[in-house]
Write an enzyme that holds these catalytic residues in place. Structure first.
Site, PDB file in Angstrom:
ATOM      1  N   LYS A 278       0.839  -1.201   0.000  1.00 53.86           N
ATOM      2  CA  LYS A 278       0.000   0.000   0.000  1.00 53.86           C
ATOM      3  C   LYS A 278       0.878   1.257   0.000  1.00 53.86           C
ATOM      4  CE  LYS A 278      -4.135  -1.791   2.289  1.00 53.86           C
ATOM      5  NZ  LYS A 278      -4.951  -1.722   1.051  1.00 53.86           N
ATOM      6  N   GLU A 350      -6.571  -9.470  -0.252  1.00 54.49           N
ATOM      7  CA  GLU A 350      -6.454 -10.593   0.687  1.00 54.49           C
ATOM      8  C   GLU A 350      -7.755 -10.932   1.403  1.00 54.49           C
ATOM      9  OE1 GLU A 350      -5.869  -7.544   1.486  1.00 54.49           O
ATOM     10  OE2 GLU A 350      -6.931  -7.409   3.383  1.00 54.49           O
ATOM     11  N   ARG A 352     -10.875 -11.201   0.418  1.00 52.33           N
ATOM     12  CA  ARG A 352     -11.723 -12.188  -0.247  1.00 52.33           C
ATOM     13  C   ARG A 352     -11.168 -13.602  -0.068  1.00 52.33           C
ATOM     14  NH1 ARG A 352     -10.798  -9.111  -5.795  1.00 52.33           N
ATOM     15  NH2 ARG A 352     -10.721  -7.433  -4.264  1.00 52.33           N
TER      16      ARG A 352
HETATM   17  N1  BES Z   1      -8.578  -3.531   3.115  1.00 53.16           N
HETATM   18  C1  BES Z   1      -8.475  -3.137   1.769  1.00 53.16           C
HETATM   19  C2  BES Z   1      -9.627  -2.210   1.357  1.00 53.16           C
HETATM   20  C3  BES Z   1      -9.525  -0.817   1.879  1.00 53.16           C
HETATM   21  C4  BES Z   1      -9.138   0.195   1.038  1.00 53.16           C
HETATM   22  C5  BES Z   1      -9.814  -0.513   3.190  1.00 53.16           C
HETATM   23  C6  BES Z   1      -9.034   1.495   1.506  1.00 53.16           C
HETATM   24  C7  BES Z   1      -9.726   0.786   3.670  1.00 53.16           C
HETATM   25  C8  BES Z   1      -9.323   1.782   2.819  1.00 53.16           C
HETATM   26  C9  BES Z   1      -8.455  -4.350   0.853  1.00 53.16           C
HETATM   27  O1  BES Z   1      -7.795  -5.444   1.361  1.00 53.16           O
HETATM   28  C10 BES Z   1      -7.760  -3.923  -0.375  1.00 53.16           C
HETATM   29  O2  BES Z   1      -6.609  -3.647  -0.314  1.00 53.16           O
HETATM   30  N2  BES Z   1      -8.477  -3.878  -1.490  1.00 53.16           N
HETATM   31  C11 BES Z   1      -7.919  -3.491  -2.734  1.00 53.16           C
HETATM   32  C12 BES Z   1      -8.483  -4.398  -3.761  1.00 53.16           C
HETATM   33  C13 BES Z   1      -7.833  -4.265  -5.080  1.00 53.16           C
HETATM   34  C14 BES Z   1      -6.468  -4.874  -5.053  1.00 53.16           C
HETATM   35  C15 BES Z   1      -8.691  -4.944  -6.089  1.00 53.16           C
HETATM   36  C16 BES Z   1      -8.312  -2.041  -3.029  1.00 53.16           C
HETATM   37  O3  BES Z   1      -9.457  -1.661  -2.774  1.00 53.16           O
HETATM   38  O4  BES Z   1      -7.458  -1.293  -3.479  1.00 53.16           O
HETATM   39 ZN    ZN Z   2      -7.752  -5.554   3.476  1.00 51.84          ZN
HETATM   40 ZN    ZN Z   3      -5.701  -5.397   1.018  1.00 53.69          ZN
END
Ligand code: BES
Ligand code: ZN
Ligand code: ZN
Length: 495
Positions: A278, A350, A352
């Site tokens: 991230k 992760e 899902r």
């Molecule tokens: N936990 C995150 C989603 C999230 C995003 C929570 C922003 C809080 C703030 C999840 O695990 C994630 O990283 N999702 C990705 C999915 C993508 C790789 C398809 C996302 O939303 O960027």
């Molecule tokens: Zn997550």
């Molecule tokens: Zn994630």
């Protein structure tokens, strides 16, 4: 906070602050607020005119009574327009009024029953919403503010009602609100905990504690047992972390019901994204990626008291998505519990993965329907913003009932489509599927990935990402909101 129903007159009750209310465009207060205005020889009416008080939902004004009535001060709160008045407005007004009382450092508060006699609401409904709004609005997470010794909960609130026949109903409304508020507050406390405290084993201990005081059964699988259970996707996510994974199972059994609702919460106690790391901004705050888990555990605490008529199986896969030499790599292939293989083309997708193994477990353990709650995609924020959570479901009945349930607890859900064609983006050249699509329509694609594991059972997926944390919302002044908890409780109680 302590809340009671008291039979009496608002103009005669002794307290530090008396809460009364006003509809937008009413220049002269009516009902119980009108009676207080009369006892004060029109002081409330004068303030409304002189201060140009608009009475939008949650607007507040403080009025000194100069000993004309036993209450020392009055907080006048706006209810908004009569045409749009509902349970949400009662909760928001009650929360704003209590916050004004906290600012005034009031310890003994008396409040009007917001909404009484309006829009056909019963005294029970009004009391429930007034009490829930007050308790959620008053909450603040201050566990680690060692120098701040003010307890925001040290406040006594009496709901004052003139008619004696309504007191019992008001008491019942308060009792129901208290169970729900305690659960939402537990979920908030858990989600607000930093990741160095709220680890998978910490969540497992909280679940054990919640169950220990009740009829609810609880068992926790450690890494070895998770291996025995063939939860290959959960294990894959856990690989990069020195924190051991946990799989929590809680079970409430209804005496005579064929129906078993599985509720599953994403318990990622910190999400670095893994090798698909991230950004700095994305990392900060990702301790709340277990908000779904918190809602599920907290929901069970409430259900132990409320005793729904259906059985409930709560499953919480808990894991830290970390980065290190053992972490899963983009391109790795892992076997799910169900036997389907998954190519990891994004280590940040992760949630899902861990939900998929938990869903297979639920099906094998007699679930008749499944609801999962997860902070799954940033795309849900893009689509719906912060005040609305995404709802995907294969069942029209679940869609209607879950949305309705949210209305009792100040949560908004909007149904998004499970558009079949997008499933193609999950096709892998080397495995049964990939865990990530093209990046477009990401909330939908994530839901479609999860659907592959539901085996056709009625299923709903709540993508809570946008609503889990707020800076200053009507019912949550700062930090994690506990979203999902209330709607889940009310949905299960509606069955
Ligand atoms: N936990 C995150 C989603 C999230 C995003 C929570 C922003 C809080 C703030 C999840 O695990 C994630 O990283 N999702 C990705 C999915 C993508 C790789 C398809 C996302 O939303 O960027
Ligand atoms: Zn997550
Ligand atoms: Zn994630």
């Amino acid at each position: 906070m302590q809340l009671f129903a008291v039979n009496g007159s608002l103009s005669e009750v002794e307290c530090d602050v008396l809460i009364v209310n006003l509809f937008q465009s009413d220049t002269k207060p009516q009902g119980a607020t009108g009676a207080v205005d009369e006892a004060l020889s029109g002081l409330v009416s004068r303030i409304i005119a002189e201060d140009n008080f608009k009475a939008k939902v949650g607007d507040t004004a403080v009025i000194r009574t100069n000993n004309a009535i036993p209450a020392k001060k009055i907080v006048l709160v706006g209810l908004g327009k009569r045409e749009t008045f509902g349970l949400t407005e009662i909760m928001h007004a009650s929360a704003a009024a209590i916050r004004a009382c906290q600012t005034l450092k009031a310890k003994r508060v008396a409040t009007i029953l917001h909404g009484a006699g309006q829009a056909g609401f019963t005294a029970y409904e009004c009391a429930r919403a007034t009490a829930l709004g007050a308790m959620l609005g008053a909450y603040e997470y201050k566990k680690y503010k060692m120098e701040d010794d003010e307890d925001c909960n040290e406040i006594l609130v009496n709901i004052v009602e003139l008619s004696r026949e309504k007191i019992e109903e008001i008491e019942q409304g308060i009792a129901r609100a208290k169970v729900v508020a305690d659960a939402v507050i537990l979920a908030r406390d858990l989600a607000n905990e930093p990741s160095n405290v709220a680890t998978p084993s910490y969540l497992a201990n909280v679940a054990r504690q919640v169950a220990s005081k009740t009829e609810i059964a609880c068992q926790v699988f450690d890494r070895e047992e998770i291996e025995e259970q063939n939860m290959g996707l959960l294990l894959a996510v856990s690989k990069g972390s020195s924190q051991e994974p946990r799989f929590i199972e809680m079970h409430y059994e209804a005496p005579s019901s064929e129906r078993k609702v599985a509720i599953i919460g994403k318990g990622v106690t910190y999400d670095t994204g893994g090798y698909d790391l991230k950004t700095k901004a994305g990392l900060y705050g990702s301790h709340d990626d277990m908000s779904g888990a918190a809602a599920v555990i907290a929901c069970m605490q409430a259900l132990a008291v409320l005793e729904p008529s259906v059985s409930v199986l709560a499953l919480v896969p808990c894991v830290e998505n970390a980065l290190g030499s053992r972490a899963m790599h983009p391109g790795d292939i892992y076997m799910s519990r169900e036997g389907k293989s998954v190519e990891i083309n994004n280590t940040d997708a992760e949630g899902r993965l861990i939900l998929a193994d938990a869903i297979s477990y639920a099906r094998e353990h007699g679930a008749t329907e499944i609801i999962d709650l997860a902070t799954l995609t940033g795309a849900a924020i893009t689509a719906l913003g912060r005040d609305i959570a995404g709802l995907f479901t294969t069942s029209d009945e679940m869609a209607a009932k879950i949305s309705e349930a949210g209305k009792y607890t100040g949560e908004n859900y909007w149904r998004l489509p499970l558009f079949d064609d997008y499933e193609d983006t999950l096709k892998s050249d080397v495995a049964d599927m990939k865990n990530h699509g093209s990046g477009e329509g990401a909330a939908i694609v994530a839901a479609l990935f999860i659907r592959k594991f539901t085996g056709g059972l009625p299923w709903a997926h709540l993508d809570l990402t946008g609503s889990i944390i707020r800076k200053n919302s009507p019912l949550c002044r700062k930090g994690c909101t506990g979203v999902g908890t209330g709607a889940l409780i009310e949905y299960i109680m509606s069955l």
